[in-house]
Design an enzyme around this catalytic site. Structure first.
Site, PDB file in Angstrom:
ATOM      1  CB  SER A  36      -0.999   0.095   1.265  1.00 24.68           C
ATOM      2  OG  SER A  36      -0.275   0.367   2.289  1.00 24.68           O
ATOM      3  CE  LYS A  85      -2.884   2.356   4.716  1.00 27.54           C
ATOM      4  NZ  LYS A  85      -2.719   1.351   3.573  1.00 27.54           N
TER       5      LYS A  85
END
Length: 171
Positions: A36, A85
């Protein structure tokens, strides 16, 4: 080699040790548990992160954080599960996808995101970030279940700054 689940558990165990130390600022080595954050952090890539206490949010930080409520759906997450993230919006920001040129904007200003793979977002959103919360996204947007994927969850897709455990040291 380790499976993604084993990598996540290992990452959580390492971080639990770091978190149990009463002083922030220590650096620990982590392994990226998914794709990701590519190209910034590749799947299974080792990276260093500096532990934080009382995180002061900064846009574009790559953070290591605990799962917000509801991000696992009906399943109960591992108590030590962590995510990685990038911070896009901080408390008080208005985050929108997308402007007429397909860019994400924060407070009306388009982001220059040279670090992402593909389009800035396949999903439209228009969110105001609550105080002491973050809007986070993976750099590999098509392969990241980030704030956009959790808008309907109890936390509304936002991450409380209290859940941030470390800041990744990336270029």
């Amino acid at each position: 080699m380790f499976s993604p689940a084993e990598v996540t558990k290992l990452l959580a165990c390492i971080f639990a040790l770091l978190s149990s130390a009463s002083c922030g600022g220590e650096t620990a080595s982590f392994t990226m548990p998914s794709s990701s954050m590519e190209p910034t952090l590749k799947f299974n890539e080792e990276f260093s992160a500096r532990g934080v206490e009382n995180y002061k949010p900064t846009r574009s930080d790559v953070i290591v954080f605990e799962y917000p409520e509801g991000w696992f759906g009906d399943a109960e997450p591992d108590a030590q599960a962590l995510l990685v993230k990038r911070v896009i919006g901080i408390g008080g920001d208005h985050v929108v996808c997308c402007d007429s040129n397909g860019r994400i904007t924060v407070n009306g200003t388009p982001l220059e995101e040279s670090y992402i793979v593909g389009a800035p977002s396949e999903y439209q959103f228009n969110e105001s970030v609550p105080s002491d919360h973050l809007w986070v996204m993976g750099d590999n947007r098509a392969h990241s279940a980030d704030s956009r994927a959790h808008i309907g969850d109890p936390a509304g897709g936002f991450v409380s700054v209290e859940l941030v455990r470390a800041i990744a040291q990336v270029d």
